[in-house]
Design a protein around this motif. Structure first.
Motif, mmCIF file in Angstrom:
data_model
loop_
_atom_site.group_PDB
_atom_site.id
_atom_site.type_symbol
_atom_site.label_atom_id
_atom_site.label_comp_id
_atom_site.label_asym_id
_atom_site.label_seq_id
_atom_site.Cartn_x
_atom_site.Cartn_y
_atom_site.Cartn_z
ATOM 1 N N SER A 235 39.726 37.294 31.968
ATOM 2 C CA SER A 235 39.703 38.699 31.555
ATOM 3 C C SER A 235 40.455 38.927 30.253
ATOM 4 O O SER A 235 40.247 39.934 29.580
ATOM 5 C CB SER A 235 40.314 39.588 32.647
ATOM 6 O OG SER A 235 41.670 39.241 32.880
ATOM 7 N N GLY A 236 41.330 37.991 29.881
ATOM 8 C CA GLY A 236 42.068 38.130 28.633
ATOM 9 C C GLY A 236 41.313 37.624 27.421
ATOM 10 O O GLY A 236 41.796 37.736 26.290
ATOM 11 N N GLU A 237 40.132 37.070 27.648
ATOM 12 C CA GLU A 237 39.320 36.539 26.549
ATOM 13 C C GLU A 237 38.416 37.626 26.001
ATOM 14 O O GLU A 237 37.775 38.356 26.752
ATOM 15 C CB GLU A 237 38.481 35.369 27.064
ATOM 16 C CG GLU A 237 37.567 34.732 26.029
ATOM 17 C CD GLU A 237 36.725 33.629 26.644
ATOM 18 O OE1 GLU A 237 35.506 33.830 26.786
ATOM 19 O OE2 GLU A 237 37.294 32.577 27.002
ATOM 20 N N ALA A 238 38.388 37.749 24.684
ATOM 21 C CA ALA A 238 37.509 38.739 24.059
ATOM 22 C C ALA A 238 36.064 38.434 24.441
ATOM 23 O O ALA A 238 35.672 37.279 24.595
ATOM 24 C CB ALA A 238 37.669 38.694 22.548
ATOM 25 N N ASP A 239 35.275 39.488 24.617
ATOM 26 C CA ASP A 239 33.878 39.313 25.023
ATOM 27 C C ASP A 239 33.122 38.533 23.962
ATOM 28 O O ASP A 239 32.986 38.972 22.828
ATOM 29 C CB ASP A 239 33.230 40.679 25.242
ATOM 30 C CG ASP A 239 31.806 40.552 25.757
ATOM 31 O OD1 ASP A 239 31.445 39.444 26.200
ATOM 32 O OD2 ASP A 239 31.070 41.538 25.711
ATOM 33 N N ALA A 240 32.650 37.355 24.362
ATOM 34 C CA ALA A 240 31.937 36.491 23.422
ATOM 35 C C ALA A 240 30.458 36.389 23.763
ATOM 36 O O ALA A 240 29.758 35.549 23.213
ATOM 37 C CB ALA A 240 32.571 35.094 23.428
ATOM 38 N N GLY A 241 29.984 37.237 24.658
ATOM 39 C CA GLY A 241 28.582 37.163 25.055
ATOM 40 C C GLY A 241 28.314 35.888 25.836
ATOM 41 O O GLY A 241 29.175 35.366 26.541
#
Length: 294
Positions: free
Chosen positions: A144-150
């Motif tokens: 959840s801490g990872e930026a949305d990368a698709g």
């Protein structure tokens, strides 16, 4: 991949990880998202708790409050709904929800105590990996801490054992829906019969790679990027450690050949991969009708 995705949510870091993965996959595949909290039935609670309807209502109210907070993290425009369900176990409640909503995928977070960006199976995941009739996606801790990368790429762990064909079908559906590139990692070195000499193994490996690549290119959209790699290293763990991983990537693996028809069972190869993977894993049932065909 069409239909809906069910996220098994808890008001914990693992629940946030599961929701983040569910959102990523739902956006990529244009699927509806169902966020589900499962609460224990009255008979499964401690005897120290009074079996009153008021307590059940209070518990459900708290769960709805958690869901209201959770869905604020879902991007605008993504179709979703939130639900509170009662069941004898969390896994049973999720399986019932998957059937109710015609889900093509169940999503779970890692158990507490796992290392960052690593998987740790808890009792719920273990239960579902033995009983689910639809694919199960496992989110590593901290997702959840990872930026949305698709969803830039789908890695598929392929072999020659039963279930390989269904696994490829699932990868093709997800890639066609999301536009993601496909990387096929051949696990042939672990699937060849014992006793073959080095030359025979090499011939079998090369033939398998050619066969898998041809099958993938025949089924995927022409614009889909496809590559095939042979597993390196002396073990599954070595092979996984040597691979590069893109932000947002997911791995598809098949169920063990010991799984009952249309059910999951995490085999030894997938379990070894899971210990080293820093990205989500989706486990696909070995046989039976494709969930996406519902």
């Amino acid at each position: 991949m069409t239909g809906s995705i069910v996220v098994g949510y808890t008001a914990t870091a693992a629940g946030a990880d599961a929701l983040a993965l569910g959102v990523r996959l739902a956006r990529a595949a244009d699927a509806r998202l169902h966020v589900v909290i499962v609460l224990p039935l009255e008979g499964t609670r401690s005897k120290a708790v009074a079996p009153e309807r008021a307590y059940e209502d209070l518990l459900a109210g708290q769960a709805r409050s958690w869901l209201e907070d959770a869905v604020t993290a879902i991007p605008a425009g993504l179709a979703h709904s939130a639900h509170v369900r009662f069941a004898e176990s969390f896994g049973e409640g999720l399986l019932s929800a998957a059937d109710e909503f015609g889900a093509v995928l169940l999503v779970l977070g890692a158990a507490n105590g796992g290392a960052l960006r690593r998987h740790r199976l808890g009792s719920v995941a273990s239960e579902l990996l033995h009983t689910s009739t639809v694919p199960v996606a496992l989110a590593p801790a901290g997702l959840s801490g990872e930026a949305d990368a698709g969803l830039p790429r789908i890695t598929v762990a392929t072999g020659t054992r039963p279930g390989a064909e269904r696994l490829l079908q699932s990868a093709v559906r997800l890639a066609a829906a999301s536009g993601a590139a496909v990387r096929l990692v051949s696990l042939m070195p672990l699937d060849v019969p014992a006793g073959l000499n080095t030359g025979a193994i090499t011939l079998v490996q090369d033939a398998h790679v050619d066969q898998v690549l041809a099958a993938a290119r025949d089924r995927l959209p022409a614009e889909t990027e496809v590559e095939v790699l042979q597993a390196g290293g002396d073990s599954i763990e070595d092979a996984v450690a040597q691979l590069d991983w893109l932000p947002g990537e997911v791995v598809l693996v098949g169920s063990s050949r010991l799984a009952q028809p249309r059910r999951l069972f995490l085999g030894s190869t997938a379990a070894k991969m899971l210990r080293e993977l820093p990205v989500p894993m989706i486990v696909v049932p070995r046989t039976g009708a494709e969930a996406g065909d519902r």
